[in-house]
Design an enzyme around this catalytic site. Structure first.
Site, PDB file in Angstrom:
ATOM      1  N   HIS A 169     -77.343 -43.241 -24.635  1.00  0.00           N
ATOM      2  CA  HIS A 169     -76.732 -41.921 -24.806  1.00  0.00           C
ATOM      3  C   HIS A 169     -76.059 -41.855 -26.179  1.00  0.00           C
ATOM      4  CE1 HIS A 169     -75.075 -38.111 -23.552  1.00  0.00           C
ATOM      5  NE2 HIS A 169     -73.938 -38.487 -24.092  1.00  0.00           N
ATOM      6  N   MET A 201     -85.206 -36.002 -20.996  1.00  0.00           N
ATOM      7  CA  MET A 201     -84.259 -34.892 -20.888  1.00  0.00           C
ATOM      8  C   MET A 201     -84.183 -34.288 -19.481  1.00  0.00           C
ATOM      9  SD  MET A 201     -82.974 -35.058 -23.777  1.00  0.00           S
ATOM     10  CE  MET A 201     -81.961 -33.590 -23.964  1.00  0.00           C
TER      11      MET A 201
HETATM   12  C1  GRF Z   1     -81.576 -40.483 -28.704  1.00  0.00           C
HETATM   13  O1  GRF Z   1     -80.562 -39.999 -29.530  1.00  0.00           O
HETATM   14  C2  GRF Z   1     -80.997 -40.954 -27.399  1.00  0.00           C
HETATM   15  O2  GRF Z   1     -79.677 -41.396 -27.489  1.00  0.00           O
HETATM   16  C3  GRF Z   1     -81.026 -39.722 -26.536  1.00  0.00           C
HETATM   17  O3  GRF Z   1     -82.207 -39.059 -26.921  1.00  0.00           O
HETATM   18  C4  GRF Z   1     -82.529 -39.386 -28.258  1.00  0.00           C
HETATM   19  C5  GRF Z   1     -83.966 -39.821 -28.281  1.00  0.00           C
HETATM   20  O4  GRF Z   1     -84.439 -39.991 -29.592  1.00  0.00           O
HETATM   21  N1  GRF Z   1     -80.975 -40.071 -25.148  1.00  0.00           N
HETATM   22  P1  GRF Z   1     -85.910 -40.522 -29.851  1.00  0.00           P
HETATM   23  O5  GRF Z   1     -86.871 -39.606 -29.108  1.00  0.00           O
HETATM   24  O6  GRF Z   1     -85.987 -41.918 -29.348  1.00  0.00           O
HETATM   25  O7  GRF Z   1     -86.096 -40.431 -31.336  1.00  0.00           O
END
Ligand code: GRF
Length: 209
Positions: free
Chosen positions: A104, A85
């Site tokens: 994404h 993030m």
């Molecule tokens: C996913 O929805 C991805 O597209 C976004 O962040 C989320 C991560 O999910 N970039 P996780 O931590 O892999 O469950």
């Protein structure tokens, strides 16, 4: 073919990381994960990595400087953003240009940024999905590699869409990573290539639509 070395950057749950790891273990992807790096010390993804004896790093203060020095000590072929993030600084993007992938949760170029599921519902969209793309210095705007698309049902909410989009992610991200690890995806000068041909538009994964 030699195995490439990758690092995973994440900030949260890490279900995509776990899914990628499972696909390495079952032989679908030919790649090593050298380390998992997070800016969030409480990220569950770090626990998942420790359980698998994968080295972990936590970025604390000057996170981009710390990240830079961790990466310098490793021989890395691919950086995989899996729910990271934070925005990577140009210094790192430029150094690893063509070697950073992101997933994404939207059909890019629509819905860059956060809260994609909520915004898609608010706007009464008919379709939603996920996109794997190369990372450049423009946020969520690098060359698109593959997309998976679903039709939005009348009773879908941001929560139901989140689950459905995750399912798409679990299929398209390992596929793109496999392509990269097998040398099918590459950067050449200012172009991004799939199997030697310039990527003009994202490949559509129809397995879940
Ligand atoms: C996913 O929805 C991805 O597209 C976004 O962040 C989320 C991560 O999910 N970039 P996780 O931590 O892999 O469950």
């Amino acid at each position: 073919m030699n195995k490439i070395n990758s690092v995973i950057l994440l900030s949260g749950n890490g279900s995509n990381f776990k899914n990628i790891l499972d696909k390495i273990k079952n032989g679908y992807i030919n790649m090593n994960i050298t380390a998992v790096i997070s800016n969030n010390k409480n990220a569950y993804g770090l626990e998942r990595a420790k359980k698998e004896n994968i080295e972990t790093f936590i970025l604390n203060n000057k996170i981009n400087d710390e990240l830079d020095s961790i990466l310098k000590k490793m021989n890395i072929d691919l950086i995989i953003l899996a729910g990271y993030m934070k925005i990577l600084p140009p210094k790192i993007v430029n150094k690893f240009y063509g070697k950073i992938l992101n997933i994404h949760p939207s059909l890019l170029p629509k819905y860059k940024g956060i809260d994609t599921h909520k915004r898609v519902v608010e706007n009464n969209e008919s379709f939603h999905g996920a996109t794997v793309h190369f990372v450049t210095n423009d946020l969520d705007d690098g060359p698109l590699i593959i997309q998976g698309k679903i039709k939005i049902e009348k009773d879908d909410t941001a929560d139901t869409l989140k689950k459905k989009v995750h399912e798409i992610e679990y299929s398209i991200y390992p596929l793109a990573i496999k392509w990269y690890a097998d040398g099918l995806l590459e950067q050449c000068d200012h172009h991004f290539l799939f199997n030697g041909a310039k990527i003009e538009s994202p490949i559509q994964d129809i397995s879940k639509s």
